[in-house]
Design a protein around this motif. Sequence first.
Motif, PDB file in Angstrom:
ATOM      1  N   SER A 199      -7.055  -0.851   1.992  1.00 52.48           N
ATOM      2  CA  SER A 199      -6.534  -2.160   1.552  1.00 52.48           C
ATOM      3  C   SER A 199      -5.264  -2.005   0.735  1.00 52.48           C
ATOM      4  N   SER A 200      -4.402  -1.108   1.166  1.00 49.45           N
ATOM      5  CA  SER A 200      -3.174  -0.856   0.427  1.00 49.45           C
ATOM      6  C   SER A 200      -2.137  -0.261   1.361  1.00 49.45           C
ATOM      7  N   LEU A 201      -0.861  -0.318   0.913  1.00 51.18           N
ATOM      8  CA  LEU A 201       0.216   0.354   1.639  1.00 51.18           C
ATOM      9  C   LEU A 201       0.489   1.745   1.087  1.00 51.18           C
ATOM     10  N   ASP A 202      -0.262   2.172   0.074  1.00 50.69           N
ATOM     11  CA  ASP A 202      -0.146   3.545  -0.423  1.00 50.69           C
ATOM     12  C   ASP A 202      -0.634   4.499   0.649  1.00 50.69           C
ATOM     13  N   LEU A 203       0.015   5.651   0.746  1.00 50.53           N
ATOM     14  CA  LEU A 203      -0.364   6.567   1.821  1.00 50.53           C
ATOM     15  C   LEU A 203      -0.257   8.007   1.361  1.00 50.53           C
ATOM     16  N   TYR A 204      -0.866   8.897   2.183  1.00 48.32           N
ATOM     17  CA  TYR A 204      -0.838  10.336   1.983  1.00 48.32           C
ATOM     18  C   TYR A 204      -0.235  10.968   3.233  1.00 48.32           C
ATOM     19  N   SER A 205       0.555  11.998   3.041  1.00 47.80           N
ATOM     20  CA  SER A 205       1.130  12.743   4.161  1.00 47.80           C
ATOM     21  C   SER A 205       0.881  14.225   3.954  1.00 47.80           C
ATOM     22  N   ASP A 218       5.198  -0.392  -3.932  1.00 48.23           N
ATOM     23  CA  ASP A 218       5.259  -1.415  -4.965  1.00 48.23           C
ATOM     24  C   ASP A 218       4.848  -2.791  -4.471  1.00 48.23           C
ATOM     25  N   THR A 219       4.477  -2.901  -3.195  1.00 43.29           N
ATOM     26  CA  THR A 219       4.126  -4.192  -2.609  1.00 43.29           C
ATOM     27  C   THR A 219       2.731  -4.119  -2.017  1.00 43.29           C
ATOM     28  N   LYS A 266      11.979 -11.162  -4.915  1.00 45.20           N
ATOM     29  CA  LYS A 266      11.211 -10.457  -3.901  1.00 45.20           C
ATOM     30  C   LYS A 266      12.158  -9.596  -3.077  1.00 45.20           C
ATOM     31  N   GLY A 267      12.229  -8.326  -3.378  1.00 45.24           N
ATOM     32  CA  GLY A 267      13.105  -7.432  -2.643  1.00 45.24           C
ATOM     33  C   GLY A 267      12.384  -6.738  -1.523  1.00 45.24           C
ATOM     34  N   LYS A 268      12.999  -5.677  -1.015  1.00 42.57           N
ATOM     35  CA  LYS A 268      12.413  -4.883   0.059  1.00 42.57           C
ATOM     36  C   LYS A 268      11.283  -4.014  -0.474  1.00 42.57           C
ATOM     37  N   VAL A 269      10.424  -3.599   0.433  1.00 45.96           N
ATOM     38  CA  VAL A 269       9.325  -2.710   0.062  1.00 45.96           C
ATOM     39  C   VAL A 269       9.888  -1.343  -0.308  1.00 45.96           C
TER      40      VAL A 269
END
Length: 929
Positions: A199-205, A218-219, A266-269
Amino acid sequence: MKFSYRFSNLLGTVYRRGNLNFTHDGNSVISPVGNRVTVFDLKNNKSDTLPLATRYNIKCVGLSPDGRLAIIVDEGGSALLVSLACRSVLHHFHFKGSVHSVSFSPDGRRFVVTKGNLAQMYHAPGKKREFNAFVLDKTYFGPYDETTCIDWTDDSRCFVVGSKDMSTWVFGAERWDNLIYYALGGHKDAIVACFFESSSLDLYSLSQDGALCVWQCDTPPEGLRLKAPSGWKADLLQRGKEEEEEDGDRETTVWGKATPAEEEKKGKVKYSRLAKYFFNKEGDFNSLTAAAYHKKIRLLVTGFASGIFHLHELPEFNLIHSLSISDQSISSVAINSSGDWIAFGCSGLGQLLVWEWQSESYVLKQQGHFNSMVSLAYSPDGQYIVTGGDDGKVKVWNTLSGFCFVTFTEHSSGVTGVTFTATGYVIVTSSMDGTVRAFDLHRYRNFRTFTSPRPTQFSCVAVDSSGEIVSAGAQDSFEIFVWSMQTGRLLDVRVLSGHEGPVSGLCFNPMKSILASASWDKTVRLWDMFDSWRTKETLALTSDALAVSFRPDGAELAVATLNSQITFWDPENAVQTGSIEGRHDLKTGRKELDKVTAKHSAKGKAFTTLCYSADGQSILAGGMSKFVCIYHVREQILMKRFEISCNLSLDAMEEFLNRRKMTEFGNLALIDQDAGQEDGTAIPLPGVKKGDMSSRHFKPEIRVTSLRFSPTGRCWAATTTEGLLIYSLDTQMLFDPFELDTSITPGRVREALRQQEFTRAILMALRLNEDKLVQEALESVPWGEIEVVSSSLPELYVEKVLEFLASSFEVSHHVEFYLTWTQKLLMLHGQKLKSRAGQLLPVVQFLQKSIQQHLDNLSKLCDWNRYNIQYALAVSKQRGMKRSLELPGSEEEAEASEDDSLYLLGAGDGTDTKEKGCWGRAGHGGLFQ
């Protein structure tokens, strides 16, 4: 209909390459095996191979969120849309290029494939009928090198793609105003896996050098705004707005429109890297090859080229567990929906493991033969299959579950022959290491080892019908050695000499003590085991003998020779009774490096294995070809030919030369393009920075090394380059009536049942030969009238009823009812059926196999209950003795404790034990709770 065998299962190969998947319920593993797919049911302990195949080896498999559909993509880019519910292919598609991975969105509406340096998003096929199942929606560009992995957000708004150019790209599935694409760096090697947080745009690579980057967005997903349409879409939307304003129905907002102040706010992600962790803290180079992440419990599983896997808890990167499970690289990792089971696939050794990490125990641990299988044998009841391979291993497979339950590794070289004794509890094998070994299936041990006076290599083995005489043929000394099973020593006459070439096959006569030996010296010799070990007859052939087999009644002998012929002999009179020319039936393919056409290369091919059917009327033949042939012995004609594989990744499959591989410098097949480019391989040579310079591309040739009919006659097995293939009659619904006329219908059968004319109803149902109708007719007979109805059945239909009962035992719960039918039929018609014992033998063995399965299951259940009761009694005694020490003493209890022959059974509820207890006799004193 008698020869309508169809592919049933694939044993001996559990994983080749590609990605593993768990089903929707998390109880089954979907594993690609060559160009087929096998489903391993972990709850019911059963494996099943889907009856479909791709043209090349499978590269990746994508599973829909509901688990009903699967997209299977092979190395050539061809895709199959498969329904896992009905096990059939729904659609064929070609992606026009090599696909690395495929992934469905969590809502099931789209799927993304990574092809080359781009990602393509397609509309997923729905439940309604569609003209085109795959419709391309968008194509995403960005990476400069090949894309490697995909992952979706939980709401299906965005997906992330990893690439070999060390970058990670986040794309929007819709036309978002504040997120079109976002490129992330920070790695120094190819990206192996990337995962979104729940439930987030945080990710792991994760990269191949063992680095993990944690990225924070941040979004939130709800902050993504749809982009305002432009062009004709905007005009259409504006027109609709004007019409609605004129009508005054409701107010309409324009997509993505906001005030200038809101636009600045509201800027870019934007992404920022929170942390970077390393798996190789010791400094040793150990490539990360596979990874999987469970979003709910935040469990990260990583597999490495050394065969080690780690379990970490994210985002803190706490190590939970680490274990080495293989000597080869881990190719694929998957986690089930509950997060309890983890599946690992190792393509180097063909291993498939399922690990329960909380209890640290194996749920499934299977491995096929490392090299090709060479020989196989059925047990006398048809429940087990034993296989021997070039890797020196002997494996025993359960035909019902499809799993290997024991592996013998005592041989130090390739196994050349395997066979069962008549009891079915002893396996005898021959090997190139100069030994013949006997294995016990009760204790799973090698209890006999037979050797020769001089070191020799054994090419074949045979055991007589009594199980007392073991013989093996030598490849280098041209001799046949004979041992006693009881003593393990050579018999008085140590060797049988006379052949002038390597012994290629041995077979005992099932009815007599006659041994037939085939050799490359163009002869087949018959040895009498009781008459001074002399050569009884010598059969002269026109070419080298490659295989020999006796008919089940011992009245006929079949020999396969190097000139593609099968000759039939009368062993009593040493007279040839017929021959079959099989050169044109082999239809061998052309190898990549062949200088001649497939038609001319077939001249050097031949049948290398033979097997009679259970009734002896037909013979099964296979060899250096992708075809297996069934011949009618008496008519000497080809009844049916089976194509065992359509996998073009194997050699000798195509009939014509591929002109695209021919250049002015020669054939491209001579250039090893795969050398030194394998991902995640170990480094065996010093100074090599990437890959293995000593590795070479190997393309195995398709061939059939051994064939055997099941004693029940319902299926046959073949050891091939792909694995152990099972072809069966029980995998399909066929309308195969028997003496049918127009007056017999299902309605008349049910009418006869209502009138309680049970015999007539059963006869009509058997003539229609529909299993459901026969089951209804038999189960309508009252238990007390089974004997009367059984006695009134004609002899011709008794065999049909017995065959139906044998097949029903495997699936029905009415065991006692069907056992009563079987007993009455055999007791009432046993004397009449003796005259047709040879034809009825497969049916009786089929019955024996089905009843034996129930016996094994019941015996295991009884043993389990008995052990549980013993354990409960032991715990009860222990608690009772402990309670007797804790109770306050009294005169009566003191007297009871002095008498060792009395004990007290207490109530155990905290009340007075004397009131609710009872006195009894025992061998020791104490209190039982």
